[in-house]
Design a protein around this motif. Structure first.
Motif, PDB file in Angstrom:
ATOM      1  N   LYS A  18      -8.951   0.187  -4.540  1.00 42.22           N
ATOM      2  CA  LYS A  18      -8.527   1.432  -3.407  1.00 42.22           C
ATOM      3  C   LYS A  18      -9.095   2.636  -3.811  1.00 42.22           C
ATOM      4  O   LYS A  18      -8.867   2.849  -5.326  1.00 42.22           O
ATOM      5  CB  LYS A  18      -6.999   1.447  -3.311  1.00 42.22           C
ATOM      6  N   SER A  34      -8.438   3.596   5.857  1.00 37.44           N
ATOM      7  CA  SER A  34      -7.374   3.980   6.487  1.00 37.44           C
ATOM      8  C   SER A  34      -7.475   4.858   8.009  1.00 37.44           C
ATOM      9  O   SER A  34      -8.460   5.549   7.765  1.00 37.44           O
ATOM     10  CB  SER A  34      -6.156   4.889   5.510  1.00 37.44           C
ATOM     11  N   ASP A  67      -9.625   6.698  -3.441  1.00 34.81           N
ATOM     12  CA  ASP A  67      -9.312   8.022  -2.652  1.00 34.81           C
ATOM     13  C   ASP A  67     -10.474   8.917  -2.451  1.00 34.81           C
ATOM     14  O   ASP A  67     -11.270   9.245  -3.207  1.00 34.81           O
ATOM     15  CB  ASP A  67      -8.424   8.774  -3.843  1.00 34.81           C
ATOM     16  N   ARG A 124      -8.200   8.895   4.161  1.00 34.74           N
ATOM     17  CA  ARG A 124      -7.818   9.313   2.901  1.00 34.74           C
ATOM     18  C   ARG A 124      -7.952   8.011   1.847  1.00 34.74           C
ATOM     19  O   ARG A 124      -8.161   8.377   0.934  1.00 34.74           O
ATOM     20  CB  ARG A 124      -6.821   9.754   2.693  1.00 34.74           C
ATOM     21  N   ARG A 125      -7.840   7.046   2.379  1.00 33.09           N
ATOM     22  CA  ARG A 125      -7.936   5.824   1.410  1.00 33.09           C
ATOM     23  C   ARG A 125      -8.966   4.711   1.760  1.00 33.09           C
ATOM     24  O   ARG A 125      -8.927   4.260   3.264  1.00 33.09           O
ATOM     25  CB  ARG A 125      -6.508   5.090   1.426  1.00 33.09           C
ATOM     26  N   TYR A 135     -10.453   0.633   0.955  1.00 28.45           N
ATOM     27  CA  TYR A 135     -10.032  -0.324   0.283  1.00 28.45           C
ATOM     28  C   TYR A 135     -11.528  -1.217   0.354  1.00 28.45           C
ATOM     29  O   TYR A 135     -11.995  -1.228   1.299  1.00 28.45           O
ATOM     30  CB  TYR A 135      -8.882  -1.072   1.134  1.00 28.45           C
ATOM     31  N   CYS A 194       0.869  -1.259   0.281  1.00 26.04           N
ATOM     32  CA  CYS A 194      -0.316   0.220  -0.021  1.00 26.04           C
ATOM     33  C   CYS A 194       0.921   1.221  -0.011  1.00 26.04           C
ATOM     34  O   CYS A 194       0.434   2.484   0.045  1.00 26.04           O
ATOM     35  CB  CYS A 194      -0.939  -0.083   1.317  1.00 26.04           C
ATOM     36  N   ASP A 196      -8.501   4.646  -7.385  1.00 24.71           N
ATOM     37  CA  ASP A 196      -6.919   4.870  -7.972  1.00 24.71           C
ATOM     38  C   ASP A 196      -6.676   3.789  -8.900  1.00 24.71           C
ATOM     39  O   ASP A 196      -6.869   2.616  -8.871  1.00 24.71           O
ATOM     40  CB  ASP A 196      -6.315   4.376  -6.723  1.00 24.71           C
TER      41      ASP A 196
END
Length: 467
Positions: free
Chosen positions: A420, A389, A422, A393-394, A396, A44, A433
């Protein structure tokens, strides 16, 4: 008090500002039960030459476990609870097999890219000491590691509940509950540490899920439809809230990360009245808990020719909300609509009035929307498990629900993919992404389910102190 593992964060704010994750651990399994189940390790780190690729692989010693959910042996809540005998580290992953009832404990410390098997909790030990089978959700918590389980001893239909596992030795200590009252179905387990409250949700018994979805069970309103509230200190059921038997399968629980807050969200898979899905807000009102529906997501009309046999009579695709996740700052709620192939983002700054702020479509029963990294490749499955996350910001996602249920809604299979997204954490918004899309042969013929992030993630930590 344990020594302070740097990934034990005192507050949600401390977690948000910590270094970003470098690796993701992903549960992978063979739906045919021939190849050994595995943990795939995905890179990652955006500046890494292996970014977005599978860079590690740890196989279980057996096949047919159907890895599903899993979790860390220790996390931030260790800063304010007992149940351990020496210094703790967020080091071991407890990985249950939902079909085999065997739990594998993997050590990630020697080489985080290649976890090694350190211990096995056999199905017989779980049955003999706790009276449970079909382990599902794992959370590190007060008094030990909490492991929810769908079935009773030896795979019978229950009641399901929560087993307590020793933080250090991984010995099964026994059932967590002392008095379960009318609770019978089990699924997720979470808590409000500072409010002496544990919350559990409800799916079904093993016999109701293991061979796929039986329409008679669904239309007969036989699945779980309650939220259960418990005294954490007394281990007794204190209140049940019936969401209405039209609201079938109350699954994922996401309490506020701010430990001073006493609210959270629960996802409901489907309404038998109109095929919609819903999100419910629970909160404390005096000495009682309340629950109200705050989001309804409707079914989408579709041509019967484009639908699997189970849905042809309805002429519509249900959203099938199978997971939700709440960002560590408690602002953003993500809702996976596995049936329609959509991940929705809501601003829940006001928990009782969510506002939709973003959406990405991938896969879906009818649309099969491709990933922008492979625009000519229709995707099967849809956003299913969601992990965020720590900084929000991320996001999955993976695409398989449960093998026997995948085939009901995606009769030609779901393949395997992970994406993923964003997230704009200022005003809202989501975008895929294009550089992160492990799929197909990357997972060696296995399907993929839950994701855990190195150093912790939005759905694996509860915090002891407020910012």
């Amino acid at each position: 008090m344990p020594a302070t593992d740097p990934t034990f964060y005192r507050t949600p704010g401390a977690a948000i500002t910590a270094a970003p994750e470098q690796l993701a651990y992903v549960a992978a399994y063979d739906p045919d039960g021939r190849a050994n189940d595995a943990l795939a390790v995905v890179d990652c780190a955006a500046d890494s030459p292996g970014y977005g690729r599978v860079v590690g692989w740890a196989e279980m010693p057996t096949a047919g476990n159907e890895l599903h959910h899993f979790g860390w042996n220790a996390c931030s809540s260790a800063l304010c609870h007992d149940g351990h005998h020496h210094d703790l580290e967020r080091r071991f992953l407890l990985v249950p097999g939902l079909r085999s009832s065997t739990t594998y404990v993997f050590d990630t410390k020697p080489d985080p890219r290649n976890p090694v098997l350190a211990h096995t909790i056999e199905a017989g030990e779980l049955a003999a000491k706790a009276g449970y089978s079909r382990p599902h959700t794992v959370h590190c918590g007060p008094g030990g590691i909490f492991m929810s389980a769908l079935g009773g001893a030896n795979g019978d239909d229950g009641p399901g509940g929560v087993a307590l596992i020793d933080h250090d030795t991984f010995e099964v200590l026994g059932p967590w509950e002392k008095d379960r009252g009318e609770q019978f179905f089990a699924y997720d387990v979470w808590w409000h540490l500072q409010h002496d409250t544990v919350v559990t949700s409800e799916w079904a018994t093993p016999s109701m899920i293991e061979n796929g979805l039986n329409p008679e069970d669904l239309l007969g309103r036989k699945f779980g439809h309650h939220l259960n509230f418990w005294s954490m200190s007394e281990r007794t059921l204190t209140q049940r809230i019936d969401l209405g038997d039209e609201h079938q399968m109350v699954l994922e629980l996401r309490p506020a990360h701010d430990p001073t807050k006493s609210y959270g969200f629960a996802g409901v898979v489907i309404s038998v009245e109109d095929l919609s899905a819903s999100i419910w807000l629970w909160q404390k009102d005096g000495d009682r808990w309340t629950a109200e529906k705050v989001i309804t997501i409707g079914a989408e009309p579709a041509d019967a020719d484009d639908l699997p046999p189970a849905l042809k009579p309805f002429g519509a695709v249900p959203p099938l909300v199978s997971d939700i996740d709440l960002s560590v700052d408690d602002r953003w709620l993500y809702v996976s609509c596995w049936g329609t192939g959509e991940l929705k983002q809501y601003d829940v700054s006001d928990p009782s009035r969510p506002q939709e702020t973003g959406s990405v479509r991938l896969g879906g029963i009818v649309e099969r929307r491709p990933h922008p990294a492979s625009p000519d490749q229709p995707l099967r499955g849809g956003p299913q498990m969601v992990e965020i996350s720590r900084d929000g910001r991320r996001v999955y996602v993976t695409n398989s629900l449960y093998a026997a249920w995948d085939e009901v809604f995606y009769p030609d299979g779901v393949g395997a993919w992970m994406a993923k997204l964003d997230a704009d954490v200022t005003t809202g918004g989501l975008a895929a992404d294009t550089g992160f899309f492990p799929h197909g042969d990357d997972f060696r013929g296995r399907r993929v389910h839950q994701v855990r992030l190195q150093g912790g993630d939005a759905s694996s930590d509860s915090y002891c102190f407020a910012d």
